[in-house]
Write a protein that holds these residues in place. Sequence first.
Motif, PDB file in Angstrom:
ATOM      1  N   PRO A 188       0.823  -1.207   0.000  1.00 53.04           N
ATOM      2  CA  PRO A 188       0.000   0.000   0.000  1.00 53.04           C
ATOM      3  C   PRO A 188       0.857   1.256   0.000  1.00 53.04           C
ATOM      4  CG  PRO A 188       0.021  -0.966   2.202  1.00 53.04           C
ATOM      5  CD  PRO A 188       0.731  -1.931   1.297  1.00 53.04           C
ATOM      6  N   GLN A 189       0.297   2.340  -0.519  1.00 52.80           N
ATOM      7  CA  GLN A 189       1.062   3.567  -0.693  1.00 52.80           C
ATOM      8  C   GLN A 189       1.487   4.203   0.636  1.00 52.80           C
ATOM      9  OE1 GLN A 189      -0.908   6.216  -3.430  1.00 52.80           O
ATOM     10  NE2 GLN A 189       1.047   6.673  -4.374  1.00 52.80           N
ATOM     11  N   GLU A 190       0.764   3.915   1.699  1.00 47.99           N
ATOM     12  CA  GLU A 190       1.095   4.509   2.998  1.00 47.99           C
ATOM     13  C   GLU A 190       2.495   4.111   3.478  1.00 47.99           C
ATOM     14  OE1 GLU A 190      -1.678   2.789   2.340  1.00 47.99           O
ATOM     15  OE2 GLU A 190      -3.053   4.502   2.186  1.00 47.99           O
ATOM     16  N   VAL A 191       3.016   3.028   2.913  1.00 48.89           N
ATOM     17  CA  VAL A 191       4.323   2.533   3.337  1.00 48.89           C
ATOM     18  C   VAL A 191       5.418   3.583   3.113  1.00 48.89           C
ATOM     19  CG1 VAL A 191       6.132   0.828   2.805  1.00 48.89           C
ATOM     20  CG2 VAL A 191       3.755   0.096   3.101  1.00 48.89           C
ATOM     21  N   THR A 192       5.282   4.404   2.058  1.00 47.84           N
ATOM     22  CA  THR A 192       6.305   5.420   1.792  1.00 47.84           C
ATOM     23  C   THR A 192       6.494   6.317   3.011  1.00 47.84           C
ATOM     24  OG1 THR A 192       5.718   5.413  -0.560  1.00 47.84           O
ATOM     25  CG2 THR A 192       7.031   7.263   0.239  1.00 47.84           C
ATOM     26  N   GLY A 193       5.394   6.878   3.507  1.00 49.25           N
ATOM     27  CA  GLY A 193       5.469   7.744   4.674  1.00 49.25           C
ATOM     28  C   GLY A 193       5.934   7.014   5.921  1.00 49.25           C
ATOM     29  N   GLN A 194       5.496   5.781   6.075  1.00 52.38           N
ATOM     30  CA  GLN A 194       5.895   4.997   7.248  1.00 52.38           C
ATOM     31  C   GLN A 194       7.394   4.713   7.235  1.00 52.38           C
ATOM     32  OE1 GLN A 194       3.277   1.678   6.692  1.00 52.38           O
ATOM     33  NE2 GLN A 194       1.471   2.769   7.452  1.00 52.38           N
ATOM     34  N   MET A 195       7.940   4.506   6.045  1.00 55.73           N
ATOM     35  CA  MET A 195       9.381   4.241   5.951  1.00 55.73           C
ATOM     36  C   MET A 195      10.214   5.481   6.255  1.00 55.73           C
ATOM     37  SD  MET A 195      10.260   1.129   5.567  1.00 55.73           S
ATOM     38  CE  MET A 195      11.963   1.379   5.064  1.00 55.73           C
ATOM     39  N   LEU A 196       9.671   6.649   6.015  1.00 54.40           N
ATOM     40  CA  LEU A 196      10.400   7.864   6.382  1.00 54.40           C
ATOM     41  C   LEU A 196      10.699   7.866   7.880  1.00 54.40           C
ATOM     42  CD1 LEU A 196       8.487  10.588   4.321  1.00 54.40           C
ATOM     43  CD2 LEU A 196      10.806   9.763   3.923  1.00 54.40           C
ATOM     44  N   LEU A 197       9.691   7.497   8.671  1.00 52.90           N
ATOM     45  CA  LEU A 197       9.881   7.415  10.121  1.00 52.90           C
ATOM     46  C   LEU A 197      10.918   6.352  10.465  1.00 52.90           C
ATOM     47  CD1 LEU A 197       9.034   8.361  12.930  1.00 52.90           C
ATOM     48  CD2 LEU A 197       7.190   6.665  12.873  1.00 52.90           C
ATOM     49  N   ASN A 198      10.877   5.233   9.757  1.00 45.83           N
ATOM     50  CA  ASN A 198      11.836   4.148   9.988  1.00 45.83           C
ATOM     51  C   ASN A 198      13.267   4.601   9.676  1.00 45.83           C
ATOM     52  OD1 ASN A 198      12.526   1.505  10.738  1.00 45.83           O
ATOM     53  ND2 ASN A 198      12.247   0.702   8.672  1.00 45.83           N
ATOM     54  N   PHE A 199      13.418   5.404   8.612  1.00 47.57           N
ATOM     55  CA  PHE A 199      14.749   5.915   8.266  1.00 47.57           C
ATOM     56  C   PHE A 199      15.330   6.741   9.406  1.00 47.57           C
ATOM     57  CE2 PHE A 199      13.264   5.892   3.603  1.00 47.57           C
ATOM     58  CZ  PHE A 199      13.859   4.673   3.352  1.00 47.57           C
ATOM     59  N   VAL A 200      14.555   7.720   9.880  1.00 48.00           N
ATOM     60  CA  VAL A 200      15.115   8.627  10.889  1.00 48.00           C
ATOM     61  C   VAL A 200      15.188   7.987  12.271  1.00 48.00           C
ATOM     62  CG1 VAL A 200      14.519  10.733   9.645  1.00 48.00           C
ATOM     63  CG2 VAL A 200      12.852   9.748  11.215  1.00 48.00           C
ATOM     64  N   ASN A 201      14.385   6.937  12.493  1.00 52.14           N
ATOM     65  CA  ASN A 201      14.464   6.215  13.764  1.00 52.14           C
ATOM     66  C   ASN A 201      15.597   5.185  13.778  1.00 52.14           C
ATOM     67  OD1 ASN A 201      12.441   7.611  14.990  1.00 52.14           O
ATOM     68  ND2 ASN A 201      10.864   6.042  14.738  1.00 52.14           N
ATOM     69  N   GLY A 202      16.229   4.987  12.624  1.00 49.42           N
ATOM     70  CA  GLY A 202      17.397   4.115  12.572  1.00 49.42           C
ATOM     71  C   GLY A 202      17.104   2.660  12.301  1.00 49.42           C
ATOM     72  N   GLY A 203      15.855   2.330  11.911  1.00 45.39           N
ATOM     73  CA  GLY A 203      15.487   0.931  11.755  1.00 45.39           C
ATOM     74  C   GLY A 203      15.565   0.377  10.352  1.00 45.39           C
ATOM     75  N   ALA A 204      15.779   1.224   9.356  1.00 41.81           N
ATOM     76  CA  ALA A 204      15.837   0.756   7.968  1.00 41.81           C
ATOM     77  C   ALA A 204      17.230   0.236   7.634  1.00 41.81           C
ATOM     78  CB  ALA A 204      15.469   1.897   7.022  1.00 41.81           C
ATOM     79  N   ALA A 205      17.318  -0.562   6.590  1.00 42.54           N
ATOM     80  CA  ALA A 205      18.620  -1.115   6.190  1.00 42.54           C
ATOM     81  C   ALA A 205      19.641  -0.011   5.953  1.00 42.54           C
ATOM     82  CB  ALA A 205      18.460  -1.960   4.928  1.00 42.54           C
ATOM     83  N   ILE A 206      19.236   1.051   5.250  1.00 44.51           N
ATOM     84  CA  ILE A 206      20.192   2.112   4.955  1.00 44.51           C
ATOM     85  C   ILE A 206      20.598   2.846   6.226  1.00 44.51           C
ATOM     86  CG2 ILE A 206      18.483   3.911   4.431  1.00 44.51           C
ATOM     87  CD1 ILE A 206      21.897   3.251   2.686  1.00 44.51           C
TER      88      ILE A 206
END
Length: 351
Positions: A79-97
């Motif tokens: 779903p498209q909402e994932v884009t915004g949710q991943m932004l939070l994951n990026f800055v919270n330090g939880g994404a692969a990058i």
Amino acid sequence: MTQSWWLNPCKRIDGLCVERAQERQQQLTKPAGSLGRLESLAVQLAGLQGQVKPSLAQVWIAIFAGDHGVVAEGVSAFPQEVTGQMLLNFVNGGAAISVLARQLGASLEVVDLGTVTSTLDLPGVRHLHIGAGTANFAQGPAMTQAQGEQALQAGRDSALRALASGAQLFIGGEMGIGNTTAASALACALLDCPVAHLTGPGTGLDAAGVSHKAQVIERALALHAAQRGDALHTLFNLGGFEIAALVGAYLACAQEGVAVLVDGFICSVAALLAVRLNPQVRPWLLFGHRGAEPGHRHVLETLEAEPVLELGLRLGEGSGAALAVPLLRLACELHGQMATFTEAAVADRPA
């Protein structure tokens, strides 16, 4: 049209540094060429950085995010909402990058160019609000020219921040549900290649999903066929805000003299667009990996690119390029710290 800054000349490679780095490689305590591509990468970076012993201590990673109107056609498994949710994951330090940036000691910047979750206001994210995602390019242009130029400028601004920070290498990453559809459409338009050859599963479509995605791209290519030979308008018709930002970043890096390490399929399509807009960009681009999306191989071949890694990756986010950084750093360290035959009092082969 505003001034076309993307047409400005790119910085010249330092040919003298290339020659001196090649000479140094011949003098190091090893058989000539025995470190393979690590040698040529170090020499290439010497020319880009203008110093015989290059360094990659300072790495800048910029993640550009944007949503895609074409998702309304049912081209994504998420779903498209994932884009915004991943932004939070990026800055919270939880994404692969995020993990990779920490391990590399790299600067990580997250830029939201325009998502459907327009109320987002996340600390640590640059929210630019160019639009609530792009329009559905199967029904009309993905973005207006003004929006496209804003996105290009956003990428340029990130590159200039990287330059100001002292970055020696720029990595662009992307996040946007539906963006493999946009990248595939752009690649088809730029390469004049059959859609079936360049369309893959993206985030995990099954065979029927991939077939449907290809049909949507076919319709879009027919709709925008009149401007197919114009790289800039092809980008605005079929691209995403984050893809345009990557294009702008690559152009600005080449103009300002910052080496670029290109990530996967979507980033490589952006690199191809940058080169089509300004061919002088090409020498400034190194390529991190060859990904699993079928279109990636075609784009890399067109760019005559030889990626550092091939690990079957298809995550995006700049992750494949980040994974290649340790090898590039080691190439620089070997080049700079190995002793010469004279320094080590080791006999060289007879002349």
